[in-house]
Design a protein around this motif. Structure first.
Motif, mmCIF file in Angstrom:
data_model
loop_
_atom_site.group_PDB
_atom_site.id
_atom_site.type_symbol
_atom_site.label_atom_id
_atom_site.label_comp_id
_atom_site.label_asym_id
_atom_site.label_seq_id
_atom_site.Cartn_x
_atom_site.Cartn_y
_atom_site.Cartn_z
ATOM 1 N N UNK A 74 -7.331 -2.184 -0.803
ATOM 2 C CA UNK A 74 -7.087 -3.361 -1.639
ATOM 3 C C UNK A 74 -5.874 -3.160 -2.536
ATOM 4 N N UNK A 75 -5.770 -1.973 -3.148
ATOM 5 C CA UNK A 75 -4.629 -1.694 -4.015
ATOM 6 C C UNK A 75 -3.323 -1.794 -3.227
ATOM 7 N N UNK A 76 -3.350 -1.297 -1.998
ATOM 8 C CA UNK A 76 -2.139 -1.314 -1.177
ATOM 9 C C UNK A 76 -1.717 -2.751 -0.870
ATOM 10 N N UNK A 77 -2.690 -3.591 -0.512
ATOM 11 C CA UNK A 77 -2.371 -4.994 -0.212
ATOM 12 C C UNK A 77 -1.906 -5.712 -1.476
ATOM 13 N N UNK A 78 -2.554 -5.400 -2.621
ATOM 14 C CA UNK A 78 -2.158 -6.029 -3.882
ATOM 15 C C UNK A 78 -0.712 -5.678 -4.230
ATOM 16 N N UNK A 79 -0.315 -4.424 -4.004
ATOM 17 C CA UNK A 79 1.057 -4.008 -4.308
ATOM 18 C C UNK A 79 2.062 -4.653 -3.358
ATOM 19 N N UNK A 80 1.689 -4.766 -2.085
ATOM 20 C CA UNK A 80 2.627 -5.323 -1.107
ATOM 21 C C UNK A 80 2.781 -6.831 -1.252
ATOM 22 N N UNK A 81 1.751 -7.498 -1.836
ATOM 23 C CA UNK A 81 1.812 -8.945 -2.097
ATOM 24 C C UNK A 81 2.170 -9.723 -0.829
ATOM 25 N N UNK A 82 1.426 -9.444 0.252
ATOM 26 C CA UNK A 82 1.752 -10.031 1.555
ATOM 27 C C UNK A 82 0.907 -11.242 1.932
ATOM 28 N N UNK A 83 -0.167 -11.521 1.184
ATOM 29 C CA UNK A 83 -1.025 -12.641 1.574
ATOM 30 C C UNK A 83 -0.299 -13.961 1.310
ATOM 31 N N UNK A 84 -0.129 -14.810 2.299
ATOM 32 C CA UNK A 84 0.596 -16.075 2.100
ATOM 33 C C UNK A 84 -0.107 -16.969 1.076
ATOM 34 N N UNK A 85 0.562 -17.244 -0.030
ATOM 35 C CA UNK A 85 0.044 -18.190 -1.013
ATOM 36 C C UNK A 85 -0.980 -17.643 -1.982
ATOM 37 N N UNK A 121 -2.352 -14.131 -4.551
ATOM 38 C CA UNK A 121 -2.125 -12.838 -5.176
ATOM 39 C C UNK A 121 -3.479 -12.170 -5.408
ATOM 40 N N UNK A 122 -3.555 -10.882 -5.146
ATOM 41 C CA UNK A 122 -4.773 -10.114 -5.382
ATOM 42 C C UNK A 122 -4.687 -9.457 -6.754
ATOM 43 N N UNK A 123 -5.709 -9.691 -7.591
ATOM 44 C CA UNK A 123 -5.758 -9.094 -8.919
ATOM 45 C C UNK A 123 -7.017 -8.246 -9.034
ATOM 46 N N UNK A 124 -6.844 -6.973 -9.372
ATOM 47 C CA UNK A 124 -7.963 -6.064 -9.556
ATOM 48 C C UNK A 124 -8.280 -5.961 -11.036
ATOM 49 N N UNK A 146 -12.447 -8.274 -7.872
ATOM 50 C CA UNK A 146 -11.153 -8.597 -7.290
ATOM 51 C C UNK A 146 -11.035 -10.118 -7.256
ATOM 52 N N UNK A 147 -9.883 -10.623 -7.681
ATOM 53 C CA UNK A 147 -9.659 -12.067 -7.720
ATOM 54 C C UNK A 147 -8.509 -12.434 -6.788
ATOM 55 N N UNK A 148 -8.733 -13.492 -6.006
ATOM 56 C CA UNK A 148 -7.678 -14.080 -5.192
ATOM 57 C C UNK A 148 -7.178 -15.313 -5.938
ATOM 58 N N UNK A 149 -5.927 -15.282 -6.361
ATOM 59 C CA UNK A 149 -5.383 -16.369 -7.161
ATOM 60 C C UNK A 149 -4.241 -17.048 -6.396
ATOM 61 N N UNK A 150 -4.297 -18.380 -6.237
ATOM 62 C CA UNK A 150 -3.184 -19.092 -5.581
ATOM 63 C C UNK A 150 -1.900 -18.920 -6.372
#
Length: 275
Positions: A210-221, A223-226, A235-239
């Protein structure tokens, strides 16, 4: 044609996340139902699911246009493989039958009672064949019903297809399903999200992913916030931004009945957009 997927299959790991041959079944609970996904060979992967996204999008486009939806969907190999914006090559053509066969041999059991390994579910695809470069696909009846039910599908950002990690693809689907376009998004307990993904690694390894994906910021649209970088509980998924998920994929896709009397050309059709 806007890529769409039934929201029912976006909350949990209905597909193997790796490109290897996973044989171990997937088991989880969703909305009070027990789900078992199994196969006598290898489970359908989240990349095989691109074929189902094509089929879903094609049927929704036809439904919105008032066109008949045939029992057997037909398109060229290029139309199906090009729909997720792949650079279609001979290797993809050669692997297409394997993906179709995995979808045909993977069985899904959705039951209010406890599942057992001996239960026989229904496949994603009842039948398929390729003739003269044209692919003929008959979706399972239960899947057609899931697709065509009212408000059953959500539009996907076409950039979803650019994600090269099965884990990131599933995280996007979960974010799209639960966070939608809500201002504050959606938060999960980390342990709960771990269970939803079906990942067999430990919770510690999952947090590292999760930390790796949050740092890479690759999810379209999204942001992952821990909640805590030392040991996050949530963990929050924020548009983010004003990214529209209704951008069409510019590959013409036709659907035909057996006599090829009905064709629906590629049109930007908006699927259900609520999170």
């Amino acid at each position: 044609m806007t890529p769409c997927m039934p929201r029912q299959f976006m909350s949990n790991a209905f597909f193997a996340l790796g490109k290897g041959r996973r044989r171990a079944p997937l088991r989880f609970r969703q909305g009070g139902q027990n789900i078992l996904v199994s196969s006598p060979m290898a489970l359908a992967t989240i990349w095989d699911a691109d074929i189902l996204i094509w089929a879903t999008s094609t049927m929704i486009a036809a439904q919105r246009c008032g066109a008949p939806i045939p029992a057997v969907l037909q398109a060229t190999r290029y139309e199906i493989l090009g729909f997720p914006r792949r650079d279609v090559s001979g290797g993809y053509y050669e692997r297409l039958p394997d993906g179709l066969e995995r979808l045909n041999r993977t069985n899904v059991v959705i039951s209010s009672s406890e599942w057992i390994d001996e239960q026989t579910g229904a496949p994603w695809i009842e039948d398929w064949r390729i003739s003269a470069g044209v692919v003929h696909i008959r979706l399972a009846a239960w899947l057609r019903e899931a697709v065509l039910a009212p408000r059953a599908v959500l539009a996907l950002d076409p950039a979803y297809f650019t994600l090269t990690s099965g884990f990131e693809r599933l995280l996007y689907l979960i974010a799209r399903r639960h966070a939608g376009r809500q201002r504050d998004g959606w938060a999960f307990e980390v342990a709960h999200l771990h269970r939803k993904t079906g990942i067999t690694q430990t919770l510690v390894a999952f947090v590292a992913l999760l930390r790796r994906v949050a740092r890479s910021n690759t999810l379209p649209g999204y942001r992952i916030e821990l909640s805590d970088l030392n040991w996050p509980e949530h963990v929050r998924f924020r548009p983010i931004g004003d990214r529209s998920v209704d951008k069409p994929v510019g590959i013409p896709v036709g659907i035909f009945d057996r006599t090829r009397l009905s064709t629906v050309e590629s049109t930007p059709i908006a699927c259900e957009n609520h999170g």
